[in-house]
Design a protein around this motif. Structure first.
Motif, short mmCIF file in Angstrom:
data_model
loop_
_atom_site.label_atom_id
_atom_site.label_comp_id
_atom_site.label_asym_id
_atom_site.label_seq_id
_atom_site.Cartn_x
_atom_site.Cartn_y
_atom_site.Cartn_z
N ILE A 194 0.80 -1.24 0.00
CA ILE A 194 0.00 0.00 0.00
C ILE A 194 0.83 1.28 0.00
N SER A 195 2.17 1.17 0.04
CA SER A 195 2.98 2.40 0.01
C SER A 195 4.00 2.32 -1.12
N GLY A 196 4.65 3.43 -1.36
CA GLY A 196 5.70 3.45 -2.38
C GLY A 196 7.08 3.30 -1.78
N ALA A 197 7.14 3.07 -0.47
CA ALA A 197 8.43 3.09 0.22
C ALA A 197 9.30 1.87 -0.09
N THR A 198 10.59 2.10 -0.08
CA THR A 198 11.57 1.01 -0.05
C THR A 198 11.64 0.54 1.41
N VAL A 199 11.62 -0.77 1.62
CA VAL A 199 11.54 -1.30 2.99
C VAL A 199 12.90 -1.85 3.44
N VAL A 200 13.34 -1.36 4.59
CA VAL A 200 14.58 -1.84 5.22
C VAL A 200 14.18 -2.58 6.49
N ALA A 201 14.56 -3.85 6.60
CA ALA A 201 14.18 -4.66 7.77
C ALA A 201 15.38 -4.84 8.69
N LEU A 202 15.14 -4.77 9.98
CA LEU A 202 16.18 -4.98 11.00
C LEU A 202 15.72 -6.06 11.98
N ASP A 203 16.63 -6.97 12.30
CA ASP A 203 16.33 -7.96 13.34
C ASP A 203 17.67 -8.42 13.91
#
Ligand code: NAD
Ligand code: ZN
Length: 346
Positions: A194-203
């Motif tokens: 639903i967004s145009g964002a690039t997603v950065v995941a952290l864990d």
């Protein structure tokens, strides 16, 4: 019937025999088809006696789905045989918030002692459960209950969190997801859908990072102070437009505050007890900090629509009710990939 209960402060949950529930006026009795295991249950079971407000014994399970078994007097919107998901954050139904479907922010819930199933009222980790009003049911409309039950919290909560930041997440923007467990791995998919964002995941766990990449994160990295520079670099020095912290402990809240760029959003969803000091010069200019809780009734309908469209798929591990204590052990050890789902009537 069998139920999974938290019976004593500091104990582990156990499967016990309890009386079959009987449906009262306005209520709906469900034969439970699926119940999701949430980290919030761990939080509840970690509370000392003086902070514990959910009653004992507590039948766990605030993510639930079922088949309507019987309806009480006055119920007209559902009938026996209907397949439904349970909207968990029950409210009074009359106040200004509830009138807008935002029962998660009901103004009367505390005064009227209204508590969600599994968080006060008997929950979904049982063969049957009572839902206090047909208002708190959404038709599954063809969705598989086991596959989708966790959308009632692990989907609805990130959806609500993300929806409020959407005006800041157009093309070319960056969103950071901290903690890619039950909520986080669905949050990544919602951001992509639903967004145009690039997603950065952290864990902190490499296996969770590989799940994050599988479900659509364009970047995935270990959650430590180096990630702040990495996000700055990925964003050409700007910082993230939104950071969603699905852990909420002090180290992750610190990271979230440090990563957000000017006019960004920091949304603390995890209930790890961390605090972000907000004041001029402490965070980037005009950063907004939010602490949302669960989501609205209309947002649950929307999130189920996303699943029906194939945009969101929960990664699940399934367990019988007898095996439910084992699911909580694995959650405790951080070993669940995605979400654990209990199937009480398997
Ligand atoms: P989960 O156990 O499935 O996932 C947590 C993830 O965080 C795991 O992948 C774990 O490896 C990772 N993690 C742990 N420490 C970390 C750290 N320091 N840095 C980065 N990642 C780390 O839990 P969940 O069921 O997805 O719940 C997430 C949090 O959200 C919990 O605190 C839960 O209580 C809370 N929650 C809040 C709401 C709300 O309405 N605000 C609703 C549901 C759950
Ligand atoms: Zn939850």
């Amino acid at each position: 019937m069998k139920a999974l209960q938290y019976r004593e402060i500091g104990s582990r949950p156990e499967v016990v025999e309890v009386p079959d529930p009987e449906v009262g006026p306005g209520q709906v009795l469900l034969k439970v088809t699926a119940a999701g295991v949430c980290h919030s249950d761990e939080f509840v079971m970690s509370l000392p006696a003086d902070q514990y407000i959910y009653g004992l014994p507590l039948t766990l399970g605030h993510e639930g789905a079922g088949i309507v078994e019987a309806v009480g007097d006055g119920v007209t919107g559902v009938k026996p045989g209907d397949a439904v998901a349970v909207y968990g954050p029950w409210g009074c139904g009359r106040c200004l918030m509830c009138a807008q479907g935002k029962e998660n922010y009901c103004l009367n819930a505390v005064a009227e002692h209204i508590q969600p199933p599994g968080l006060g009222a008997p929950g979904s980790m049982a063969e049957y459960m009572i839902v206090d009003s047909e208002r708190h049911l959404v038709p599954l409309d063809g969705l598989d209950p086991v596959q989708n039950v966790s959308l009632t919290d692990a989907g609805l909560t990130p959806y609500h969190a993300i929806k409020n930041s959407l005006p800041k997440l157009g093309a070319g923007t960056t969103a950071v997801v901290i903690g890619t467990g039950g909520l986080g791995h669905v949050g990544i998919q919602i951001l992509r859908a639903i967004s145009g964002a690039t997603v950065v995941a952290l864990d902190v766990n490499e296996e969770k990072l590989s799940l994050a990449r599988e479900v659509g994160a364009q970047h995935a990295m270990l959650s430590n102070p180096d990630a702040v520079d990495a996000v700055r670099e990925l964003t050409g020095g700007r910082g993230a437009n939104a950071v969603f912290d699905f852990v909420g402990v002090q180290p992750t809240v610190d990271l979230a505050g440090a990563m957000a760029g000017s006019e960004g959003d920091v949304t603390i969803v995890g209930i790890g007890g961390g605090a972000l000091p907000v004041g001029f010069g402490r965070i980037a200019y005009d950063v907004a900090v939010r602490t949302p809780y669960w989501g609205s009734r209309s947002e649950l309908i929307e999130v189920l629509d996303l699943a029906r469209a194939g945009s969101v798929k929960v990664e699940i591990e399934t367990y019988s009710l007898d095996e439910a204590p084992k699911a909580y052990e694995r959650l405790h050890e951080g070993r669940i990939r995605g979400r654990a789902v209990i199937v009480p009537n398997a």
